[in-house]
Design an enzyme around this catalytic site. Structure first.
Site, PDB file in Angstrom:
ATOM      1  N   LYS A 113      31.111  27.352  45.054  1.00 38.15           N
ATOM      2  CA  LYS A 113      30.201  28.086  44.181  1.00 38.15           C
ATOM      3  C   LYS A 113      28.728  27.858  44.551  1.00 38.15           C
ATOM      4  O   LYS A 113      27.878  28.678  44.249  1.00 38.15           O
ATOM      5  CB  LYS A 113      30.483  27.747  42.725  1.00 38.15           C
ATOM      6  CG  LYS A 113      31.867  28.245  42.348  1.00 38.15           C
ATOM      7  CD  LYS A 113      32.137  28.344  40.894  1.00 38.15           C
ATOM      8  CE  LYS A 113      33.417  29.111  40.632  1.00 38.15           C
ATOM      9  NZ  LYS A 113      34.622  28.509  41.231  1.00 38.15           N
TER      10      LYS A 113
HETATM   11  C1  PLP Z   1      35.853  29.205  41.470  1.00 39.20           C
HETATM   12  C2  PLP Z   1      36.797  28.580  42.441  1.00 39.20           C
HETATM   13  C3  PLP Z   1      37.861  29.313  43.017  1.00 39.20           C
HETATM   14  C4  PLP Z   1      38.166  30.751  42.649  1.00 39.20           C
HETATM   15  O1  PLP Z   1      37.221  31.663  43.145  1.00 39.20           O
HETATM   16  P1  PLP Z   1      37.105  33.140  42.547  1.00 39.20           P
HETATM   17  O2  PLP Z   1      35.920  33.742  43.179  1.00 39.20           O
HETATM   18  O3  PLP Z   1      36.939  32.958  41.061  1.00 39.20           O
HETATM   19  O4  PLP Z   1      38.383  33.860  42.869  1.00 39.20           O
HETATM   20  C5  PLP Z   1      38.675  28.673  43.953  1.00 39.20           C
HETATM   21  N1  PLP Z   1      38.466  27.370  44.283  1.00 39.20           N
HETATM   22  C6  PLP Z   1      37.466  26.633  43.735  1.00 39.20           C
HETATM   23  C7  PLP Z   1      37.310  25.206  44.130  1.00 39.20           C
HETATM   24  C8  PLP Z   1      36.585  27.208  42.814  1.00 39.20           C
HETATM   25  O5  PLP Z   1      35.590  26.455  42.277  1.00 39.20           O
END
Ligand code: PLP
Length: 494
Positions: A113
């Site tokens: 993120k």
């Molecule tokens: C948010 C997240 C995801 C999922 O990603 P999306 O864009 O919501 O599909 C997968 N792995 C981790 C570690 C995350 O923080």
């Protein structure tokens, strides 16, 4: 480049408007009206660029209302080398044969993120100056873990912004709680609430849409905005690393420019994989986008049957960021696949909120299958996968690796493939350590386990995680759901 809404395609707004507003008035999501095209020649010209240069090249096509100097300011600030534990920002590494890993967790909070939330605050403040009279932006976040910390770290001390994060007192991991409670910065606040994630989220939505609160904010020249993945400003930075990873594959001699590759994406809210779809639409040579889910496999079912049905048991798994039954960004894919049919999307979304399900036509389903494949991994498969590779995966990445193994067996499609790695294994030390050692539970402190995992594997512990142990706690308040609005007032001095 203009943006329209998935539920009202008569709208046309600039990127600054889409980013500062977050979501369209009638509840639709902002989508680009067209996809800028990247020729092989253009992609070839990006191979010897740095991540920052690649980012500018891609973003320039979408943020056409940003000047070159504004874009430079945003991108150079976001991906400054000192904030990332890899000079390459998001390196692609080969683990065996045609299997490669795109490491998206070198940012300050050790989850993917950061790739978007380091840039979003810059995009948002520049957008607010252009489209919202320079109002001070107040970000409210309800989080089940990773988003809250990554947003805090991104917005900390960014001028003209404040950020308030609410999380469920018992709904996040120990490591995640500590990451938020020790957050630094003058414009940040964090509060635990009694209740679950849905309580936090629904209360934040109520505060967000309350007209009297909005009026009070406006008097102080402030406005709310959102940092979650429905915001276009969080999606667009993610397109960059698909181009970047492809360029790295060319640079490493694993493919020639023009060869097709697959991407495998551990998926929750469908934001990350949608960014890969956008890259494909823009001309990146991609064959399949493989959507990986954990036991909450609502997307696997949708992508193999054409029916989305969230009426099912919810499982708490060791990959919590993928424990999700409503994948918001799927709405954007449906809009594009339907050829921009806003009436249809409004209907599908209202049946999702009324009945918890919807189905798409055969035509749409076949179009989706052209680009997407899907699979899921159970909890025991995640553990086995972590145990049987030398490369150290976190639990989310392990889901994707297992789904890729199954895909390879089922289809025999062994072309070069890149698997997104979305978190550092050290964010989930207990699950990863017990899986690696083939043991059940272990009665030790997370920080002790972290050092044990490091001793076992020799894989470096990211500095921000190791440092947590000695950081002082700044936020330890817990409030009731019903007190959240009052806390917002107090913090903003309304
Ligand atoms: C948010 C997240 C995801 C999922 O990603 P999306 O864009 O919501 O599909 C997968 N792995 C981790 C570690 C995350 O923080």
């Amino acid at each position: 480049m203009n943006y329209t809404s998935t539920r009202n395609n008569a709208l046309s707004v600039s990127s600054a408007q889409a980013i500062s507003q977050g979501i369209s008035k009638e509840g639709g999501l902002f989508v680009p009206c067209e996809f800028p095209q990247f020729s092989l020649e253009k992609i070839g010209s990006m191979v010897n660029m740095t991540y920052i240069q690649r980012a500018k090249t891609v973003l320039k096509e979408f943020l056409t209302d940003f000047s070159d100097s504004e874009l430079d300011y945003c991108v150079e600030g976001a991906y400054e080398a000192s904030k990332f534990s890899s000079d390459d920002i998001a390196p692609t590494v080969n683990i065996k044969d045609n299997e490669n890993i795109l490491e998206l967790w070198h940012g300050p909070t050790c989850a993917f993120k950061d790739m978007a939330l380091q840039l979003l605050p810059y995009l948002m403040t520049v957008s607010a100056e252009k489209a919202a009279d320079g109002k001070e932006i107040v970000i409210l976040v309800a989080t089940s873990g990773d988003t809250g910390k990554a947003a805090l770290e991104g917005f900390k001390d960014v001028k003209n912004t404040r950020i308030l994060v609410f999380y469920p007192e018992d709904g996040v991991s120990k490591m995640q709680k500590l990451q938020m409670a020790t957050q630094e910065g003058e414009n940040v606040a964090v509060c635990a609430i009694k209740g679950n994630f849905d309580d936090a989220q629904s209360a934040v939505k109520e505060i967000f849409t309350d007209e009297s609160i909005k009026a009070k904010l406006a008097e102080k020249n402030m406005m709310f905005s959102s940092a979650n993945s429905i915001n276009w400003g969080r999606l667009v930075p993610q397109i960059v690393y698909y181009f970047s990873s492809y360029c790295d594959m060319v640079k490493q001699g694993r493919i020639k420019n023009g060869d097709v590759i697959n991407f495998v994406v551990p998926t929750g809210n469908f934001g990350n994989i949608l960014a890969a779809y956008y890259a494909k639409k823009m001309g990146l040579p991609v064959k399949k986008l493989i959507c990986a889910s954990n036991s909450n496999n609502v997307l696997t079912d949708f992508l193999t049957s054409g029916e989305y049905n969230k009426n099912r048991d919810f499982y708490t798994t060791t990959s919590p960021s993928m424990d999700i039954l409503i994948s918001s960004n799927l709405e954007r894919l449906l809009y594009h696949i339907s050829g921009g049919d806003d009436k249809l999307i409004s209907e599908l979304m209202s049946s999702l909120s009324k009945d918890g399900k919807y189905s798409v036509s055969d035509g749409m389903f076949n179009a989706i299958k052209e680009d997407f494949d899907a699979g899921f991994a159970s909890e025991s498969e995640v553990i086995e996968t972590i145990a049987c590779y030398d490369y150290l995966f976190d639990t989310h990445t392990a889901v994707a690796v297992k789904v890729y193994e199954d895909y390879l067996k089922r289809t025999g499609d062994d072309i070069p493939t890149v698997i997104d790695s979305t978190a550092s294994p050290y964010k989930f030390p207990k699950s990863v350590y017990t899986a690696k050692c083939g043991i059940g539970d272990i009665d030790k402190d997370e920080f002790e386990i972290l050092e044990m995992l490091n001793g076992l594997t020799g894989v470096e512990v990211p500095q921000p995680i190791r440092e947590l142990r000695s950081k002082s706690v700044r936020f330890n308040n817990v409030c009731k759901r019903s007190d959240m609005a009052e806390i917002v007032f107090k913090l903003l001095k309304l």
